[in-house]
Design a protein around this motif. Structure first.
Motif, PDB file in Angstrom:
ATOM      1  N   ARG A  36     -27.998  25.310  23.197  1.00  0.00           N
ATOM      2  CA  ARG A  36     -26.450  25.815  23.130  1.00  0.00           C
ATOM      3  C   ARG A  36     -25.624  24.689  22.639  1.00  0.00           C
ATOM      4  O   ARG A  36     -24.799  24.936  21.849  1.00  0.00           O
ATOM      5  CB  ARG A  36     -26.082  26.177  24.189  1.00  0.00           C
ATOM      6  CG  ARG A  36     -26.787  27.521  24.959  1.00  0.00           C
ATOM      7  CD  ARG A  36     -26.573  28.933  24.185  1.00  0.00           C
ATOM      8  NE  ARG A  36     -25.159  28.972  24.392  1.00  0.00           N
ATOM      9  CZ  ARG A  36     -24.539  30.031  23.607  1.00  0.00           C
ATOM     10  NH1 ARG A  36     -25.198  30.384  22.614  1.00  0.00           N
ATOM     11  NH2 ARG A  36     -23.248  30.145  23.659  1.00  0.00           N
ATOM     12  N   GLN A  37     -26.178  23.456  22.884  1.00  0.00           N
ATOM     13  CA  GLN A  37     -25.319  22.307  22.318  1.00  0.00           C
ATOM     14  C   GLN A  37     -26.204  21.134  22.110  1.00  0.00           C
ATOM     15  O   GLN A  37     -27.367  21.045  22.619  1.00  0.00           O
ATOM     16  CB  GLN A  37     -24.348  21.842  23.376  1.00  0.00           C
ATOM     17  CG  GLN A  37     -23.427  20.826  23.295  1.00  0.00           C
ATOM     18  CD  GLN A  37     -22.271  20.531  24.190  1.00  0.00           C
ATOM     19  OE1 GLN A  37     -21.693  21.369  24.696  1.00  0.00           O
ATOM     20  NE2 GLN A  37     -22.392  19.313  24.757  1.00  0.00           N
ATOM     21  N   GLY A  38     -25.865  20.563  20.889  1.00  0.00           N
ATOM     22  CA  GLY A  38     -26.570  19.337  20.461  1.00  0.00           C
ATOM     23  C   GLY A  38     -26.168  18.876  19.090  1.00  0.00           C
ATOM     24  O   GLY A  38     -25.266  19.190  18.511  1.00  0.00           O
ATOM     25  N   VAL A  39     -27.561  18.236  18.575  1.00  0.00           N
ATOM     26  CA  VAL A  39     -27.321  17.747  17.085  1.00  0.00           C
ATOM     27  C   VAL A  39     -28.541  18.035  16.118  1.00  0.00           C
ATOM     28  O   VAL A  39     -29.453  18.217  16.843  1.00  0.00           O
ATOM     29  CB  VAL A  39     -27.289  16.165  17.186  1.00  0.00           C
ATOM     30  CG1 VAL A  39     -27.281  15.757  15.631  1.00  0.00           C
ATOM     31  CG2 VAL A  39     -26.136  15.679  17.852  1.00  0.00           C
ATOM     32  N   LEU A  40     -28.210  18.761  15.160  1.00  0.00           N
ATOM     33  CA  LEU A  40     -29.236  19.289  14.332  1.00  0.00           C
ATOM     34  C   LEU A  40     -29.289  18.370  13.078  1.00  0.00           C
ATOM     35  O   LEU A  40     -28.449  18.069  12.362  1.00  0.00           O
ATOM     36  CB  LEU A  40     -28.855  20.631  13.938  1.00  0.00           C
ATOM     37  CG  LEU A  40     -29.964  21.233  12.638  1.00  0.00           C
ATOM     38  CD1 LEU A  40     -31.416  21.177  13.174  1.00  0.00           C
ATOM     39  CD2 LEU A  40     -29.316  22.459  11.975  1.00  0.00           C
ATOM     40  N   HIS A 147     -34.549  19.360  12.835  1.00  0.00           N
ATOM     41  CA  HIS A 147     -34.834  18.739  14.053  1.00  0.00           C
ATOM     42  C   HIS A 147     -33.645  18.693  14.809  1.00  0.00           C
ATOM     43  O   HIS A 147     -32.642  18.210  14.650  1.00  0.00           O
ATOM     44  CB  HIS A 147     -35.112  17.236  13.916  1.00  0.00           C
ATOM     45  CG  HIS A 147     -35.602  16.697  15.065  1.00  0.00           C
ATOM     46  ND1 HIS A 147     -36.317  15.285  15.302  1.00  0.00           N
ATOM     47  CD2 HIS A 147     -35.788  17.046  16.275  1.00  0.00           C
ATOM     48  CE1 HIS A 147     -36.710  15.189  16.263  1.00  0.00           C
ATOM     49  NE2 HIS A 147     -36.488  16.166  17.284  1.00  0.00           N
ATOM     50  N   LEU A 148     -33.617  19.733  15.971  1.00  0.00           N
ATOM     51  CA  LEU A 148     -32.526  19.890  16.898  1.00  0.00           C
ATOM     52  C   LEU A 148     -32.818  19.219  18.182  1.00  0.00           C
ATOM     53  O   LEU A 148     -33.900  19.267  18.808  1.00  0.00           O
ATOM     54  CB  LEU A 148     -32.438  21.567  17.165  1.00  0.00           C
ATOM     55  CG  LEU A 148     -31.342  22.030  17.947  1.00  0.00           C
ATOM     56  CD1 LEU A 148     -30.079  21.679  17.578  1.00  0.00           C
ATOM     57  CD2 LEU A 148     -31.674  23.472  17.968  1.00  0.00           C
ATOM     58  N   ILE A 149     -31.988  18.541  18.600  1.00  0.00           N
ATOM     59  CA  ILE A 149     -32.120  17.878  20.106  1.00  0.00           C
ATOM     60  C   ILE A 149     -30.678  18.300  20.703  1.00  0.00           C
ATOM     61  O   ILE A 149     -29.673  18.182  20.401  1.00  0.00           O
ATOM     62  CB  ILE A 149     -32.016  16.322  19.600  1.00  0.00           C
ATOM     63  CG1 ILE A 149     -33.003  16.007  18.972  1.00  0.00           C
ATOM     64  CG2 ILE A 149     -31.933  15.731  21.230  1.00  0.00           C
ATOM     65  CD1 ILE A 149     -33.286  14.377  18.716  1.00  0.00           C
ATOM     66  N   GLY A 150     -30.992  18.821  21.847  1.00  0.00           N
ATOM     67  CA  GLY A 150     -29.927  19.458  22.630  1.00  0.00           C
ATOM     68  C   GLY A 150     -30.196  20.012  24.065  1.00  0.00           C
ATOM     69  O   GLY A 150     -31.226  19.759  24.411  1.00  0.00           O
ATOM     70  N   GLU A 151     -29.269  20.783  24.425  1.00  0.00           N
ATOM     71  CA  GLU A 151     -29.559  21.580  25.646  1.00  0.00           C
ATOM     72  C   GLU A 151     -29.282  22.712  25.847  1.00  0.00           C
ATOM     73  O   GLU A 151     -28.187  23.043  24.907  1.00  0.00           O
ATOM     74  CB  GLU A 151     -28.935  20.727  26.839  1.00  0.00           C
ATOM     75  CG  GLU A 151     -27.400  20.211  26.813  1.00  0.00           C
ATOM     76  CD  GLU A 151     -27.147  19.245  27.907  1.00  0.00           C
ATOM     77  OE1 GLU A 151     -27.835  18.551  28.471  1.00  0.00           O
ATOM     78  OE2 GLU A 151     -25.630  19.200  28.025  1.00  0.00           O
TER      79      GLU A 151
END
Length: 151
Positions: A36-40, A147-151
């Motif tokens: 739901r939230q992070g950096v792409l 590359h998606l990093i989040g939670e």
């Protein structure tokens, strides 16, 4: 919940030189990851196309941008390095006369973007969209790594 990652490679078919809007497909994938939230982080996996964030409402903006690029990086020749007015052909033309201009155009723009993700979608302004900018004259199959990093 800790940070999670998702990695995907998208394949896009271009129609030749111009802009292909890709944020709707990116948003569908982001939603499918459950993050739901992070950096792409996006990377174009080619040296003759670019990624850009630009106007999504008035197509004249993209037309003007393409015309500016055509003037800055001519398709078939460039100015002589000695300052004369003569034009010379690009030396690198292995894949045709648009080969070297496409490499120059991608060097002047960007092949990577990093964007915030909020509520499971890209955080873009109301008039913004993400485009793959094709610099080659003929249609191409292009890959973009996400590359998606989040939670």
């Amino acid at each position: 919940m800790g940070l999670q990652q998702a990695l995907e490679q998208f394949e896009f078919q271009t129609c030749g030189k111009g802009f292909l809007r890709i944020d709707p497909e990116l948003n569908r994938w982001i939603r499918s990851t459950g993050l739901r939230q992070g950096v792409l982080h996006l990377s174009a996996l080619h040296t003759s196309c670019s990624l850009t964030i630009n106007e999504n409402a008035d197509p004249r903006v993209l037309d003007d941008l393409a015309a500016w690029m055509e003037a800055v990086v001519p398709q078939v020749a460039h100015g002589a390095l000695d300052g004369s007015d003569s034009l010379r052909l690009y030396r690198h033309d292995d894949e045709g006369p648009d080969d070297m201009p496409a490499h120059i155009r991608s060097a002047l723009t960007s092949q990577t973007l990093s964007l915030s993700v909020v509520d499971g979608e890209l955080l873009l302004g109301i008039w913004q969209a993400v485009y793959l900018w094709e610099h080659r004259a003929r249609p191409q199959r292009r890959r973009v790594a996400a590359h998606l990093i989040g939670e």
